[in-house]
Enzyme design. Structure first.
Site, short mmCIF file in Angstrom:
data_model
loop_
_atom_site.label_atom_id
_atom_site.label_comp_id
_atom_site.label_asym_id
_atom_site.label_seq_id
_atom_site.Cartn_x
_atom_site.Cartn_y
_atom_site.Cartn_z
N LYS A 80 18.42 43.88 114.79
CA LYS A 80 19.76 43.33 114.59
C LYS A 80 20.03 43.21 113.10
O LYS A 80 19.14 42.80 112.34
CB LYS A 80 19.85 41.97 115.28
CG LYS A 80 21.23 41.34 115.31
CD LYS A 80 21.16 40.05 116.12
CE LYS A 80 22.48 39.33 116.24
NZ LYS A 80 22.35 38.11 117.08
N SER A 155 25.54 37.59 120.45
CA SER A 155 25.88 38.37 119.28
C SER A 155 24.97 39.58 119.05
O SER A 155 25.23 40.39 118.15
CB SER A 155 25.86 37.48 118.04
OG SER A 155 24.58 36.92 117.81
N SER A 179 22.28 34.49 122.39
CA SER A 179 22.64 35.80 121.85
C SER A 179 21.65 36.92 122.12
O SER A 179 21.94 38.08 121.84
CB SER A 179 22.87 35.69 120.33
OG SER A 179 24.06 35.00 120.07
#
Length: 464
Positions: A80, A155, A179
């Site tokens: 990420k 996210s 997330s």
């Protein structure tokens, strides 16, 4: 090529060891998949196939000498983009941030490099990681490979899209309110949020964890041996562990398993999701566990208090940005954050105090249960271009009531697929264990995966 993409980490390592497949050959298969699927799902940032080829060639040479660097040598991994890698900017998903190269690797990146993983790129996230969505002011809109009109969640949006699209076996996300688990649930992946501090993070803040997102439990378990090594930069980093992360034997006979179908606040679980979770609970009960429904651990006061605290904190983070930079933040997030300017210091502290209340209710529940089963997500899916399942900045966290309490209580929790909706979208089952008992969550997850067989057919690029 397509057959190679179904190999697990365990299978890949066996092939590397037997010299029936090289890391370079496998990477070329992954690269071909990215070339065909990425224009549709937009999962990646800072994608560097040339560097990946060089890393894979170096790994191939090590395996030919029977001298792998570590357990993940030659395994392609995405990170990420919130996870820093030296020399690359960390845009935090927003056009408001100056693109300054990171000076050092974050703990997760450092551990993966130590073990020879092939880090081929970053995955997208929304502005500051503050949405459960693939919507961003910096990145292209990330989409769900199961249905390109739908949201992958967030996210860790790009990580979920990359995993479901077949960009290799391992993708690392971060999780402060769900997330990792929320997008894993919406894309059919196994998403593991370990006990707080099990995987060191930097920067640290309350509730923040990193975790693997994979197509099967074994892949996440193998990765944990690497990711869980301590790092001094995280003051909550747990001591070295001697877990056998691949020991998945468990007998559920006599275990007390709580089933939570009501989150206590926020969006109610849709009927298809409730039915899928109840069917999963029935499997556990049939195996000899004592299964019973439990009351929610969240209240409206807790969720609203957390909202108030996060608004105040985030407004403090962005208020001193130049006006022209702050104007680049995704309007939904900016509108949400502006209310933080009106939060008093006392109100912010009171809001933070609700995280302590969550810890209390979670702790109290686990005096009566050995594990808890809940829906991961309350709804089946929502449009790709929405900022959240409500798409309303005044109701931004209605979808996290099943997931966020376990961040604040620091307990391990995972999302694993437990079926599909009538519309063909994956449904996630959340499995929660006691604080520090990460192995219990992995063992229960593996047992459930064994019963169901896991997902056999994954999305293909359009036209294939």
């Amino acid at each position: 090529m397509t057959d190679l993409l179904h190999l697990t980490i365990k299978g890949l390592l066996a092939n590397f060891r037997a010299k029936t497949l090289s890391p370079y050959e496998y990477w070329l298969a992954v690269e071909a998949r990215i070339e065909t699927f990425e224009p549709h799902v937009a999962a990646l940032y800072a994608y560097d196939p040339e560097s990946a080829r060089a890393q894979a060639k170096a790994s191939t040479e090590r395996w030919l000498r029977d001298a792998p660097q570590g357990m993940l040598d030659g395994i392609p991994v995405s990170l990420k983009e919130l996870i820093a890698t030296r020399g690359q900017p960390v845009p935090l998903g927003t056009a408001a941030v100056e693109l300054i190269p990171a000076e050092t690797d974050a703990p997760v990146a450092a551990r993966l490099k130590e073990d020879g993983a092939v880090i081929f790129g970053k995955t997208t996230c929304p502005d500051y990681g503050m949405l459960s969505s693939g919507l961003s002011s910096f990145h292209p809109l990330s989409r769900n490979p199961w249905d390109l009109s739908q949201n992958p969640g967030g996210s860790s949006a790009g990580a979920a899209a990359a995993g479901a699209a077949g960009y290799g076996p391992l993708h690392i996300g971060t999780d402060i309110g769900g997330s990792v688990r929320l997008p894993a649930g919406w894309t059919g992946l196994f998403g593991f949020k370990p006990s707080h501090g099990r995987i060191p993070v930097d920067p640290y803040y309350v509730g923040r964890c990193a975790g693997p997102m994979t197509r099967c439990v074994d892949d996440a378990a193998i990765a944990m041996a690497t990711l869980s090594r301590p790092d001094w930069r995280d003051g909550t980093s747990l001591p070295p562990n001697d877990f056998d992360w691949m020991d998945h034997e468990i007998d559920v006979r006599g275990m007390r398993i709580g089933v939570m179908l009501d989150a206590g606040c926020g969006l109610e679980a849709e009927s298809e999701i409730r039915d899928a979770v109840l069917a999963a609970a029935k499997l556990v009960e049939d195996a000899g566990a004592l299964v019973f429904e439990v009351e929610p651990v969240m209240t409206r006061a807790m969720l609203d208090g957390l909202d108030m605290f996060w608004r105040a904190k985030f407004w403090g983070d962005i208020r001193n940005l130049p006006d022209e930079r702050r104007a680049k933040i995704l309007p939904y997030i900016h509108q949400w954050a502006e209310k933080g300017a009106d939060v008093t210091g006392v109100e912010a502290v009171q809001g933070f105090g609700q995280t302590i209340e969550m810890r209390k209710t979670c702790g109290r529940l686990f005096t009566t249960v050995d594990a808890v089963l809940t829906p991961t997500n309350p709804i089946v899916s929502y449009p790709a271009d929405w900022a959240s399942p409500t798409n309303d900045p005044e109701r931004p966290f209605e979808h996290i009531a099943f997931t966020v309490p376990w961040n604040m209580s620091e307990q391990p929790a995972a999302s694993i697929n437990c079926g599909f909706s009538k519309s063909g979208m994956p449904i996630g089952l959340q499995i929660v264990g006691p604080r520090f008992d990460d192995m219990r969550v992995l063992k229960l997850s593996k047992l459930f995966e064994t019963w169901t067989g896991g997902i056999k057919t994954w999305p293909q690029p359009p036209g294939i």
